[in-house]
Design an enzyme around this catalytic site. Structure first.
Site, short mmCIF file in Angstrom:
data_model
loop_
_atom_site.label_atom_id
_atom_site.label_comp_id
_atom_site.label_asym_id
_atom_site.label_seq_id
_atom_site.Cartn_x
_atom_site.Cartn_y
_atom_site.Cartn_z
N TYR A 63 28.33 83.51 89.65
CA TYR A 63 28.88 82.19 88.82
C TYR A 63 30.58 82.32 89.02
O TYR A 63 31.01 83.21 88.66
CB TYR A 63 28.55 82.23 87.43
N PHE A 85 19.17 74.66 81.81
CA PHE A 85 19.52 73.26 82.04
C PHE A 85 18.74 72.31 80.68
O PHE A 85 18.04 71.60 80.54
CB PHE A 85 18.86 72.12 83.00
N PRO A 86 19.23 72.95 79.42
CA PRO A 86 18.60 72.52 78.09
C PRO A 86 19.19 71.26 77.99
O PRO A 86 18.43 70.50 77.10
CB PRO A 86 18.91 73.51 77.15
N LEU A 87 20.13 70.60 78.64
CA LEU A 87 20.71 69.30 78.27
C LEU A 87 20.53 68.59 79.52
O LEU A 87 20.89 67.33 79.82
CB LEU A 87 21.95 69.29 78.15
N GLY A 88 19.87 69.20 80.55
CA GLY A 88 19.83 68.52 82.01
C GLY A 88 20.59 68.87 82.82
O GLY A 88 20.68 68.41 83.94
N PRO A 104 24.69 66.05 88.89
CA PRO A 104 24.57 64.53 89.11
C PRO A 104 22.80 64.39 89.70
O PRO A 104 22.31 65.24 90.37
CB PRO A 104 25.37 63.88 90.13
N1 LIG Z 1 18.32 81.07 85.88
C1 LIG Z 1 18.76 80.23 86.62
O1 LIG Z 1 18.38 80.14 87.63
C2 LIG Z 1 19.91 79.28 85.92
C3 LIG Z 1 20.09 78.19 86.73
C4 LIG Z 1 21.17 77.20 86.05
C5 LIG Z 1 21.79 77.70 84.98
N2 LIG Z 1 21.42 78.83 84.18
C6 LIG Z 1 22.07 79.09 83.08
O2 LIG Z 1 21.73 78.06 82.20
C7 LIG Z 1 22.82 77.85 81.40
C8 LIG Z 1 22.63 76.20 80.84
O3 LIG Z 1 22.69 75.42 82.01
P1 LIG Z 1 23.89 74.56 82.49
O4 LIG Z 1 25.03 74.95 81.85
O5 LIG Z 1 23.59 74.41 84.16
O6 LIG Z 1 23.02 73.00 82.01
P2 LIG Z 1 23.25 72.43 80.55
O7 LIG Z 1 23.48 73.46 79.20
O8 LIG Z 1 21.94 71.72 80.56
O9 LIG Z 1 24.32 71.36 80.71
C9 LIG Z 1 25.44 71.44 80.95
C10 LIG Z 1 26.32 70.10 80.90
O10 LIG Z 1 26.03 69.47 79.74
C11 LIG Z 1 27.44 69.20 79.23
N3 LIG Z 1 27.50 69.48 77.85
C12 LIG Z 1 27.34 70.84 77.21
N4 LIG Z 1 27.40 70.70 75.66
C13 LIG Z 1 27.73 69.34 75.54
C14 LIG Z 1 27.58 68.63 74.40
N5 LIG Z 1 27.50 69.12 73.26
N6 LIG Z 1 27.84 67.38 74.56
C15 LIG Z 1 27.90 66.61 75.78
N7 LIG Z 1 27.71 67.37 76.79
C16 LIG Z 1 27.54 68.51 76.69
C17 LIG Z 1 28.46 70.21 79.91
O11 LIG Z 1 29.64 69.54 80.04
P3 LIG Z 1 30.93 69.98 79.43
O12 LIG Z 1 31.34 71.47 79.99
O13 LIG Z 1 31.84 69.15 79.44
O14 LIG Z 1 30.59 70.32 77.98
C18 LIG Z 1 27.74 70.26 81.52
O15 LIG Z 1 28.05 69.24 82.11
C19 LIG Z 1 23.86 77.91 82.71
O16 LIG Z 1 25.23 77.91 81.96
C20 LIG Z 1 23.58 79.21 82.97
O17 LIG Z 1 23.98 80.38 82.30
C21 LIG Z 1 20.44 79.76 84.79
#
Ligand SMILES: NC(=O)c1ccc[n+]([C@@H]2O[C@H](COP(=O)([O-])OP(=O)(O)OC[C@H]3O[C@@H](n4cnc5c(N)ncnc54)[C@H](OP(=O)(O)O)[C@@H]3O)[C@@H](O)[C@H]2O)c1
Length: 314
Positions: free
Chosen positions: A71, A226-229, A233
């Site tokens: 990361y 990706f709990p929020l997707g 893009p």
């Molecule tokens: N095991 C694996 O292979 C793997 C792969 C991917 C990710 N991960 C882990 O999973 C975690 C979560 O996944 P992710 O961060 O990719 O995706 P996510 O949590 O689904 O979504 C993050 C996106 O949502 C936005 N967001 C977050 N909180 C929000 C809110 N309250 N309101 C509106 N938008 C919001 C963020 O933008 P802002 O920054 O502007 O809030 C960012 O664009 C990662 O951080 C990583 O640690 C693991």
């Protein structure tokens, strides 16, 4: 934070309540809403802000942080090392199976061979300044593929688990998790002792429901990424879903909070690691556990169709 007595003998403030209540990971209690640190990489030009954001999460009760050495090409682990103090007692979970590739066509390349898994664990240990990582996820390529898989990176599960188990025996890893796996791979890995599974999953992308159910039956924590997707893009976003937006309006909260509250409600062993680089979003995410979803709202959310959680294999 731990409850401690101040030098003057006065009681220190009580620790912050655990966001989302208490769940279990690798045999210890953790907040059900933790923090996914991947989005911190977006703050690479403002390290102080990245450290402050993570510190704020910890001060609000987060005690489960998800990371990877790839990361931000090491930046995120550096931030974690700077921000966390031993008395915070935070469970840091990392992952192996890929490495940074700054000069390459993608920022990441796969590193699935047993020797590469070991080298990645060593890199995490050095960057985090520790001699043991509580949980390390073996990030496979069985699902959630967004990168091509060269032939020399198609590695047998047993060889990988043998290396992970050896590192666990040596004490470098506290426990083994899996990521981006199929149901079959999870089943085959069970005898190795798996404490958590990270696959892409959210209210709008629920194709891995069968893995979730196996995790629940086996007492394995389900920690969807990706709990929020996600931030990429082209992937379905929870916050764009009309049923989610309607529920948020009715409940007086944000669509992201509805999506996270649904995940917490859907399965009691689920632990969340939403990622954000925004302080307001962090605070909103950590408050999602306080949102109650009534039966009518739940029925509407349960009826949302599932879309693919990741881009198809190229
Ligand atoms: N095991 C694996 O292979 C793997 C792969 C991917 C990710 N991960 C882990 O999973 C975690 C979560 O996944 P992710 O961060 O990719 O995706 P996510 O949590 O689904 O979504 C993050 C996106 O949502 C936005 N967001 C977050 N909180 C929000 C809110 N309250 N309101 C509106 N938008 C919001 C963020 O933008 P802002 O920054 O502007 O809030 C960012 O664009 C990662 O951080 C990583 O640690 C693991």
């Amino acid at each position: 934070m731990t409850y401690r007595t101040s030098p003057a003998g006065e009681a220190a403030p009580a620790p912050a309540p655990r966001p989302g209540g208490t769940g279990e990971l690798a045999g210890r209690a953790v907040a059900r809403v933790g923090y996914g640190a991947m989005q911190l990489a977006r703050l690479h030009d403002d390290r102080r802000a990245a450290v402050a954001l993570l510190r704020h999460a910890i001060d609000l009760g987060v005690d489960h942080v998800d990371t990877a050495q790839f990361y931000g090409d090491g930046f995120v682990n550096d931030v974690i090392r700077e921000a966390l103090r031993p008395q915070d007692d935070v469970l840091v979970v990392s992952k192996v199976g890929a490495v940074s590739d700054p000069g390459g066509p993608m920022p990441l390349r796969l590193a699935q061979r047993p020797g590469e898994l070991r080298a990645s664990v060593e890199a995490n240990l050095a960057a985090l300044g520790t001699d043991r990582i509580a949980v390390v996820n073996l990030r496979r390529v069985d699902s959630g593929i967004t990168v091509p898989v060269p032939d020399d990176q198609v590695i047998g599960l047993d060889d990988q688990l043998a290396e992970m188990a050896a590192m666990r025996d040596e004490g470098k890893i506290g426990a083994i998790g899996l990521s981006s796996v199929s149901l079959d791979v999870l089943r085959r890995a069970l005898p190795a002792g798996v404490v958590c599974v990270q696959n892409a999953y959210s209210l709008v992308a629920r194709d891995d429901e069968d893995l979730l159910r196996l995790c629940a039956a086996e007492g394995i924590a389900w920690v969807p990424y990706f709990p929020l997707g996600g931030a990429l893009p082209g992937l379905a976003k929870v916050t764009d879903e009309p049923a989610v937006r309607a529920a948020a309006e009715r409940l007086g909260c944000t669509p992201a909070q509805v999506g996270l509250a649904w995940l917490l409600h859907h399965d009691p062993r689920t632990l969340l690691i939403p990622g954000t680089a925004d302080t307001g979003h962090l605070e909103a995410n950590l408050a999602a556990g306080a949102i109650t979803l009534d039966a009518e709202t739940l029925a509407a959310l349960d009826a949302v169709p599932s879309r693919p959680a990741t881009a198809p294999r190229h």
